[in-house]
Design an enzyme around this catalytic site. Structure first.
Site, PDB file in Angstrom:
ATOM      1  N   SER A 172      27.431  37.894  41.806  1.00 48.33           N
ATOM      2  CA  SER A 172      28.271  36.774  41.393  1.00 48.33           C
ATOM      3  C   SER A 172      29.697  37.021  41.870  1.00 48.33           C
ATOM      4  O   SER A 172      29.924  37.180  43.062  1.00 48.33           O
ATOM      5  CB  SER A 172      28.179  36.579  39.880  1.00 48.33           C
TER       6      SER A 172
ATOM      7  N   GLU B  87      19.203  29.675  40.413  1.00 40.32           N
ATOM      8  CA  GLU B  87      20.574  30.049  40.043  1.00 40.32           C
ATOM      9  C   GLU B  87      21.195  29.053  39.060  1.00 40.32           C
ATOM     10  O   GLU B  87      21.921  29.422  38.144  1.00 40.32           O
ATOM     11  CB  GLU B  87      21.463  30.110  41.299  1.00 40.32           C
TER      12      GLU B  87
ATOM     13  N   HIS C 285      20.480  32.827  37.473  1.00 41.30           N
ATOM     14  CA  HIS C 285      21.621  33.597  37.959  1.00 41.30           C
ATOM     15  C   HIS C 285      21.761  34.876  37.140  1.00 41.30           C
ATOM     16  O   HIS C 285      21.818  34.835  35.918  1.00 41.30           O
ATOM     17  CB  HIS C 285      22.883  32.734  37.815  1.00 41.30           C
TER      18      HIS C 285
END
Length: 538
Positions: free
Chosen positions: A226, A347, A450
């Protein structure tokens, strides 16, 4: 593509604020793993450039925590490049993590509201096999939307013990303290990007001191997810990062969309307005450095953006990032190292789960948003992301976020970079990935969400997110396979090894991506079709 997608994402996320003001901001929550306050085991000493460290050894792993890699960025050092770490006399206890960088408390650890950490936070942690001798070094850069998280949230002990690598996790300045660009803070041609400079300082420290922990200072791999992956993405384009690492792994971290890395001119306008809101109408550095950290976090950053999106991302146009990463990648003028780059199949579910609150997003509202933002292209978007094709409207919105903000930008980046350096591309596809996140009306199943790959890569729990104790046997096997690939890559620059399916470097003409799911690790050439990347390539 990226501007339109960021607007559409912003609008979709804004629905959450309009429909349920009690819902948390839909952004990646900071993972807050409870690393023990003091590492267990017997004392173990080592000598670094600043002095003697006393860590702990237990179960074949040596751990040193709370090591200062730079001077405390406080007072006159606030909003300046990190300065050399202090020396100390005698022995320094390294059995506990140092303070995390000041940030809002996270919802996942049950402590939402208020602040945690301090400005004196430039610490790192080392986990090393007890018998390490020139072992590969893996440096982890945490995620958290550039405003939360810490190196000590992640436990490198299992990776060190199982795979024979030295694992370093680090803190870097966050939020306004890490990324505020303001006219009064200009020094030479540097303004903002202090968090990126911290990461570079930590990597220089690792080069200088890795041997003290049994690591090979000439074999350093940086990896992150991320905002951590976006940081590494930026470091590939940063002249100051040249020579600081030998390989890089980017997990769900595209820095090319303009909501993840912004132009300095825009950032300076935002910074000037922010300074006024902080009570510094002249925007002077002296006034800004006198503002308490708590006030910095309580004062909203001016400008319109999606709830939970990055208010102060890294910027390009200064000495740290002279050009946008996208431009640097296209020109091939990057820090050339072997790369692993990938994303997760679903995600977007983490970001859209809170939209609608106790009910799903009304279909008419979704259609109206697409029509408003896509205009002439709306029929094409609606045809490709029709609500009737998904169990909920929220999952329809999640597919847009997945494809437009993660999957396709990540794959675009991988294909561009593969023309100038070896790239191994992957997708994590376990749609039954363990999670402690609560299902919602919009997202009844998070799928391969995610950050869902993190417990496989580290093999340890992340509080409030997921726990490998929930793995099925097939998921546990997949996690071990992933750790083997990750550490093989750190060791040699190739993820391949004995008893592993062959992972071929990405050929942009074939679009080959290695997919990870329980019981099946296979190559696919259908990634761009599955994520409708042609729809976003405009």
């Amino acid at each position: 593509m990226t501007r339109t997608l960021s607007l559409l994402t912003a609008a979709l996320l804004s629905v959450a604020a309009a429909q349920d003001t009690t819902a948390p901001a839909p952004a990646l929550p900071p993972t807050t793993q409870a690393v023990p306050a003091a590492a267990p085991g017997v004392p173990v000493r080592t000598q670094v450039a600043q002095g003697t460290l006393v860590g702990r050894e237990a179960n074949g792993v040596r751990v040193w925590q709370g090591i200062p890699y730079a001077a405390a960025p406080v007072g006159e050092r606030r909003w300046r490049a990190p300065q050399p770490a202090p020396l100390w006399v005698g022995e320094r206890d390294a059995s506990q993590p140092g303070s995390v960088c000041v940030q809002p408390r996270g919802a996942l650890d049950g402590s939402a509201g208020g602040l945690r950490g301090s400005e004196d936070c430039l610490f790192l942690n080392v986990s090393a096999p007890a018998n390490a001798n020139r072992a590969p070094v893996m440096v982890w850069i945490h995620g958290g939307s550039f405003r939360s998280g810490a190196g000590s949230d992640y436990d490198g002990r299992l990776l060190a013990r199982e795979r024979g690598v030295v694992v370093v996790t680090l803190n870097y300045r966050l939020g306004a303290l890490g990324f505020l660009a303001a006219p009064g803070l200009l020094e030479g041609r540097t303004d903002g990007n202090y968090g990126l400079l911290d990461q570079q300082a930590a990597l220089r420290w690792v080069r200088a001191n890795a041997a003290a922990f049994g690591g090979d200072p000439q074999n350093v791999t940086v990896f992150g997810e991320s905002a951590g992956g976006m940081s590494i993405c930026d470091q590939l384009a940063s002249p100051g990062a040249a020579g600081l690492f030998d390989k890089a792994i980017l997990q769900s971290g595209p820095c090319t969309p303009n909501i993840n890395t912004g132009a300095l001119a825009d950032a300076l306008r935002t910074g000037a307005a922010y300074a006024r809101d902080l009570g510094c109408p002249d925007g002077s550095a002296a006034c800004l450095r006198a503002v308490p950290a708590e006030q910095l976090l309580r004062t909203p950053v001016p400008g319109r953006r999606a709830p939970g999106s990055v208010a102060l991302p890294p910027v390009y146009g200064d000495d740290v990032l002279p050009r946008s990463p996208q431009e640097a990648f296209r020109s091939g003028q990057i820090n050339h190292v072997p790369l692993m780059i990938g994303s997760n199949l679903d995600e977007g579910t983490l970001f859209t789960a809170s939209i609608g609150g106790a009910r799903d997003i009304p279909a008419w509202q979704y259609w109206a948003l697409v029509a408003l933002l896509e205009r002439w292209n709306a029929p094409r978007i609606l045809a490709n992301y029709a609500t009737r094709d998904y169990p909920t409207v929220g999952l329809t919105a999640a597919a847009i976020v997945t494809d437009g903000l993660f999957a396709c930008p990540v794959n675009d980046m991988a294909r561009t970079l593969a023309r100038v350096t070896p790239v191994y591309a992957y997708e994590f596809r376990d749609r039954n990935a363990p999670t402690k996140l609560k299902p919602t009306a919009s997202v009844p199943n998070y799928g391969a969400y995610h950050a869902s790959e993190l417990i496989s890569v580290f093999g340890t729990p992340l509080t409030g997110l997921a726990d490998p104790a929930q793995f099925t046997p097939a998921q546990a096997d997949l996690a071990r396979t992933m750790r083997a690939y990750w550490t093989n890559f750190a060791r040699t620059g190739s993820p391949n090894g004995t008893d592993l399916p062959i992972w071929r470097p990405l050929d942009p003409t074939r679009g080959n991506v290695l997919t990870f799911q329980p019981g099946s690790v296979t190559e696919s050439t259908a990634f761009r079709q599955e994520h409708r990347c042609d729809l976003w390539d405009r």
